[in-house]
Write a protein that holds these residues in place. Structure first.
Motif, short mmCIF file in Angstrom:
data_model
loop_
_atom_site.label_atom_id
_atom_site.label_comp_id
_atom_site.label_asym_id
_atom_site.label_seq_id
_atom_site.Cartn_x
_atom_site.Cartn_y
_atom_site.Cartn_z
N UNK A 44 0.85 -1.20 0.00
CA UNK A 44 0.00 0.00 0.00
C UNK A 44 0.88 1.25 0.00
N UNK A 45 1.91 1.24 0.82
CA UNK A 45 2.84 2.37 0.88
C UNK A 45 3.59 2.51 -0.45
N UNK A 46 4.09 1.41 -0.96
CA UNK A 46 4.88 1.40 -2.20
C UNK A 46 4.08 1.93 -3.39
N UNK A 47 2.79 1.66 -3.39
CA UNK A 47 1.94 2.06 -4.51
C UNK A 47 1.25 3.41 -4.29
N UNK A 48 1.75 4.18 -3.33
CA UNK A 48 1.24 5.52 -3.05
C UNK A 48 -0.24 5.53 -2.67
N UNK A 49 -0.70 4.47 -2.02
CA UNK A 49 -2.10 4.42 -1.59
C UNK A 49 -2.23 4.62 -0.07
N UNK A 50 -1.13 4.77 0.62
CA UNK A 50 -1.18 4.96 2.07
C UNK A 50 -1.66 6.37 2.39
N UNK A 51 -2.49 6.48 3.42
CA UNK A 51 -2.95 7.81 3.85
C UNK A 51 -2.23 8.25 5.11
N UNK A 52 -1.53 7.32 5.75
CA UNK A 52 -0.80 7.64 6.98
C UNK A 52 0.30 6.61 7.18
N UNK A 53 1.30 6.97 7.96
CA UNK A 53 2.36 6.03 8.33
C UNK A 53 2.84 6.40 9.72
N UNK A 54 3.03 5.41 10.54
CA UNK A 54 3.55 5.66 11.90
C UNK A 54 5.02 6.04 11.81
N UNK A 55 5.43 6.93 12.70
CA UNK A 55 6.84 7.32 12.74
C UNK A 55 7.72 6.10 13.00
N UNK A 56 7.27 5.19 13.86
CA UNK A 56 8.07 4.00 14.17
C UNK A 56 8.25 3.12 12.93
N UNK A 57 7.21 3.04 12.10
CA UNK A 57 7.32 2.27 10.85
C UNK A 57 8.25 2.96 9.88
N UNK A 58 8.11 4.27 9.76
CA UNK A 58 8.98 5.04 8.89
C UNK A 58 10.44 4.89 9.31
N UNK A 59 10.69 4.95 10.61
CA UNK A 59 12.05 4.79 11.12
C UNK A 59 12.60 3.41 10.83
N UNK A 60 11.77 2.37 11.03
CA UNK A 60 12.21 0.99 10.78
C UNK A 60 12.54 0.78 9.31
N UNK A 61 11.73 1.33 8.42
CA UNK A 61 11.98 1.20 6.98
C UNK A 61 13.28 1.92 6.62
N UNK A 62 13.45 3.12 7.12
CA UNK A 62 14.67 3.88 6.84
C UNK A 62 15.91 3.18 7.39
N UNK A 63 15.80 2.62 8.58
CA UNK A 63 16.93 1.87 9.15
C UNK A 63 17.28 0.67 8.28
N UNK A 64 16.27 -0.08 7.86
CA UNK A 64 16.49 -1.29 7.06
C UNK A 64 17.07 -0.96 5.69
N UNK A 65 16.70 0.19 5.14
CA UNK A 65 17.18 0.58 3.82
C UNK A 65 18.39 1.51 3.88
N UNK A 66 18.82 1.83 5.08
CA UNK A 66 19.95 2.75 5.28
C UNK A 66 19.74 4.03 4.48
N UNK A 67 18.58 4.65 4.71
CA UNK A 67 18.25 5.88 4.00
C UNK A 67 17.64 6.89 4.95
N UNK A 68 17.45 8.08 4.46
CA UNK A 68 16.78 9.14 5.20
C UNK A 68 15.32 9.21 4.78
N UNK A 69 14.49 9.82 5.60
CA UNK A 69 13.07 9.96 5.28
C UNK A 69 12.90 10.64 3.92
N UNK A 70 13.71 11.64 3.64
CA UNK A 70 13.63 12.37 2.38
C UNK A 70 14.04 11.54 1.16
N UNK A 71 14.75 10.44 1.38
CA UNK A 71 15.07 9.52 0.29
C UNK A 71 13.86 8.65 -0.04
N UNK A 72 13.06 8.37 0.98
CA UNK A 72 11.90 7.48 0.84
C UNK A 72 10.67 8.23 0.38
N UNK A 73 10.40 9.38 0.98
CA UNK A 73 9.20 10.16 0.66
C UNK A 73 9.60 11.47 0.01
#
Length: 76
Positions: A44-73
């Motif tokens: 859902x997130x990958x296909x731009x259909x998400x309407x919200x995301x938890x900060x903890x989820x965002x942090x976990x994704x960024x940690x796993x991908x070794x990226x910054x929030x601005x790289x992801x969104x």
């Protein structure tokens, strides 16, 4: 405009999850395992259909991908 119509509007934010996964040679399944988020929710997130995301989820994704929030969104 009714609230239901508002929900259908594009947010103007694009999730670059596909691109980041490809750059790192990682699958959505592997990311799901690493961050503890279901494949369906990541999709859902990958296909731009998400309407919200938890900060903890965002942090976990960024940690796993070794990226910054601005790289992801990014602004679309």
């Amino acid at each position: 405009m009714s609230p239901a119509e508002n929900d259908d509007e594009l947010t103007g934010i694009h999730c670059r999850l596909d691109e980041l996964l490809a750059e790192r040679g990682m699958t959505l399944t592997e990311l799901s395992t690493r961050v503890g988020v279901s494949i369906v929710n990541l999709s859902v997130l990958k296909n731009d259909r998400a309407r919200a995301i938890r900060y903890s989820t965002l942090r976990a994704i960024c940690d796993a991908l070794a990226c910054e929030v601005g790289d992801l969104l990014v602004l679309a």
